[in-house]
Design an enzyme around this catalytic site. Structure first.
Site, PDB file in Angstrom:
ATOM      1  N   ARG A 217      -0.337  18.310 -27.454  1.00 28.28           N
ATOM      2  CA  ARG A 217       0.253  19.402 -27.873  1.00 28.28           C
ATOM      3  C   ARG A 217       0.734  19.652 -29.223  1.00 28.28           C
ATOM      4  NH1 ARG A 217       6.412  18.796 -26.063  1.00 28.28           N
ATOM      5  NH2 ARG A 217       6.568  16.717 -25.715  1.00 28.28           N
TER       6      ARG A 217
ATOM      7  N   GLU B 299       5.589  35.701 -17.786  1.00 29.56           N
ATOM      8  CA  GLU B 299       4.228  35.576 -18.356  1.00 29.56           C
ATOM      9  C   GLU B 299       3.071  36.561 -17.852  1.00 29.56           C
ATOM     10  OE1 GLU B 299       6.109  33.759 -16.240  1.00 29.56           O
ATOM     11  OE2 GLU B 299       6.875  31.880 -17.369  1.00 29.56           O
TER      12      GLU B 299
ATOM     13  N   PHE C 132       1.479  28.126 -15.049  1.00 30.64           N
ATOM     14  CA  PHE C 132       1.729  29.444 -15.191  1.00 30.64           C
ATOM     15  C   PHE C 132       0.809  30.454 -15.787  1.00 30.64           C
ATOM     16  CE2 PHE C 132       6.148  27.121 -16.173  1.00 30.64           C
ATOM     17  CZ  PHE C 132       6.122  26.950 -14.763  1.00 30.64           C
TER      18      PHE C 132
ATOM     19  N   ASP D  49       8.650  15.879 -14.156  1.00 32.69           N
ATOM     20  CA  ASP D  49       8.788  17.419 -13.726  1.00 32.69           C
ATOM     21  C   ASP D  49       8.444  17.690 -12.498  1.00 32.69           C
ATOM     22  OD1 ASP D  49      10.627  18.375 -16.020  1.00 32.69           O
ATOM     23  OD2 ASP D  49       8.914  19.200 -16.876  1.00 32.69           O
TER      24      ASP D  49
END
Lengths: 312, 287
Positions: free
Chosen positions: A8, A56, A81, A115
């Protein structure tokens, strides 16, 4: 294990590279500025950064609208998402109209960790592969993610880049060439070919190293562009090695391995094994433990190689 | 500058022609939507023939205003507007929904000139318009963006994400138009899922709101021009309309949302609109 870096961060730095190269690059985010690392771009080019908030679906189509003014928008959120929540926008507006929209899909794979399943995107390749005009890149490390992000601005039409959350081994360097749509042989061999995308390239290289001790001559190919897939390198691997193992940090149904299998079945059927998440959701846990629990490690690839060689 | 700049009386005549086109192409296709195209005709005609700075000879003109039809199912109206504007020959209208034509059931921008973005899944147009309006602001140009929406699609959550976005970023180059005919496939909007009070909702989100009679050309043009002068916030024109407007047996009936008139019904409709299928299809064939 050598240097570890986050893909990332490679995306974040790649966006800055892209923004420097082309003033039309615009970045949108849905309240995930830091965790997707678009913060680097936001700090450097605040006038080209758009915060959309937790919306989104709107973000995807705002990006579509921006593309009609000549901008090159990257809309960014977690891959779960970006694909599942925005699928109708991706299908009807962005892909059906073939708009020049780029999608940064963060938190790809089970290595997202604690998560848990809701945030561990495992379906993006399967979903996006079925959309005409969509292109998909799954880079293997920091440098490749950075280069893929920069390369994306010169590829017309919808394009998705998948990257992860955690530190992962660096297997390329800043000078390694990146060519969209082209697979790369990282290690030559003639007994078996392991085709990998994303962080699984490292595991494939580890597996090949171990297999060498058993006298198994292993070819390892990095297929960073999952769509359009490099059919030539796959067909060559099938004909020269006679068996294939695919490795992805993703659901096996409809994913990278399926894409390879379609090429193999059509051109040169050989025995195959598929390393990936086997039709289950993820769960919370330390990333490394999850990779073991979901059988995504080098030893799992070795097992698959040994199984497939018996069918050769 | 609008390339036609039609006066009110000529706008009314153009709207009548467009209603004739709509019925004629639906008779020909025997597939498609009747009610929405007819209810939205007057507002869309005013936009395309008096307000919108567009260039039918050069659809991609970089100086143009953009209009997005969020309601792709009103394609009979959309295609008639585009053909009457000169984007493609009138005779193309007779190939609506057919394999040999370029006029898909719901518009495809890659096939049909004048369509900015493909549409068909409701609730998406306003977000696209927001992105374009934002991009135009980044370019510091004066182009304007319109988005024609249905009333039923106000039930989609993504609309309200876009409503929030456009007010937050003060997109005063954006003007939404709602065809408030109070009808959707399953019945009256008040019964299916009540969207009222629309004026108060948009107002509370920070929009400039005009509530008008969507069949009164003077009110329509007046609102569109007033919206051009509004600064600091986006504008919405809520036009009260009647489904199937202009054809007595369709007016106000939700059942006409998604079906075409049968040939005999179509002939009756065209008679009410002052023509016949033979006459009007001939006009299209030669156009």
């Amino acid at each position: 294990m050598g240097e570890m870096k986050k893909t990332r961060v490679g995306f974040g730095h790649g966006l800055v590279d892209a923004g420097e190269k082309n003033k039309n690059v615009v970045v949108l985010v849905g309240d995930l500025r830091d965790s997707t690392n678009v913060n680097f771009f936001a700090e450097k080019f605040p006038e080209r950064f758009i915060e959309v908030g937790i919306a989104e679906q709107n973000m995807a189509n705002v990006a579509a609208g921006l593309s009609l003014t000549g901008k090159i928008p990257f809309f960014t959120t977690y891959g779960a998402f970006a694909t599942c929540r925005c699928l109708d926008m991706l299908r009807v507006t962005i892909c059906y109209s073939n708009l020049n929209v780029k999608i940064g899909g963060a938190h790809g794979g089970i290595s997202v960790g604690p998560d848990g399943a809701t945030h561990q995107a495992l379906e993006e390749i399967s979903i996006l592969r079925s959309l005409p005009n969509m292109k998909i890149i799954v880079p293997c490390d920091y440098f490749e993610t950075r280069k893929a992000t920069l390369a994306a601005i010169d590829i017309d039409g919808p394009l998705y880049i998948r990257f992860g959350r955690e530190n992962v081994p660096v297997v390329t360097d800043k000078d390694t060439p990146f060519e969209f749509g082209k697979g790369v042989v990282y290690r030559d061999g003639g007994d078996i070919a392991i085709l990998a995308c994303g962080v699984m390239l490292y595991e494939a290289l580890e597996a090949a190293h171990e297999l060498e001790r058993d006298g198994i001559d292993t070819r390892v190919i990095n297929i960073h562009t999952v769509k359009p897939i490099d059919e030539t390198i796959i067909i060559k691997a099938a004909s020269e090695c006679g068996a294939i193992v695919t490795a992805e940090e993703h659901q096996v149904y409809g994913g990278f391995g399926s894409a390879v299998a379609e090429v193999i079945a059509k051109n040169n059927p050989v025995p195959m094994e598929f390393i990936g998440v086997q039709d289950s959701f993820g769960r919370s846990g330390p990333p490394e433990e999850l990779m073991k629990a979901y059988h995504l490690k080098a030893k799992d690839i070795i097992g698959a190689v040994k199984r497939v060689l018996k069918r050769k | 500058m609008n390339p036609f700049n039609l006066e009110i009386e000529k706008l009314k005549q153009k709207a009548l022609d467009i209603r004739r086109d709509i019925i004629t192409l639906l008779i020909e296709s025997q597939s498609g939507h009747s009610g929405g195209p007819l209810s939205c005709t007057d507002m869309a005609t005013a936009l395309y023939f008096n307000i919108l700075n567009h260039d039918p000879q050069n659809p991609g003109n970089p100086q143009r205003d953009l209009n997005f039809f969020s309601i792709g199912h009103v394609s009979p109206l959309i295609y008639s507007l585009l053909a009457e504007s000169g984007y493609f020959p009138l005779k193309d209208l007779l190939s609506f929904r057919k394999m040999e034509g370029h006029l898909e059931g719901h518009p495809n921008c890659l096939h049909t000139p004048g369509i900015e973005v493909s549409a068909g899944s409701l609730g998406q147009g306003l977000s696209i318009a927001c992105g374009t309006a934002y991009g135009i602001k980044m370019d510091r140009t004066e182009r304007r963006v319109y988005c024609i929406m249905g009333d039923g699609e106000q039930q989609e959550g993504s609309i309200w994400e876009a409503v929030m976005f456009s007010a937050h970023y003060k997109l005063d180059n954006l003007c939404g138009i709602i065809d408030y005919n109070h009808r959707q496939i399953d019945g009256e909007t008040e019964d299916v899922m009540d969207i009222s009070p629309l004026t108060e909702k948009y107002w509370s989100f920070g929009w400039n709101v005009y509530e008008i009679n969507g069949h009164d050309m003077n009110e329509i043009v007046g609102a569109l021009k007033a919206a051009n002068d509004c600064k600091g916030k986006p504008s919405i024109i809520i036009g009260h309309t009647e489904m199937g407007k202009g054809v007595s047996f369709m007016e106000g009936l939700a059942e006409w949302h998604g079906k075409p008139p049968k040939p005999d019904q179509g002939e009756k409709a065209l008679a009410e609109l002052g023509t016949t299928y033979a006459e009007w299809s001939e006009r299209l064939r030669n156009g």
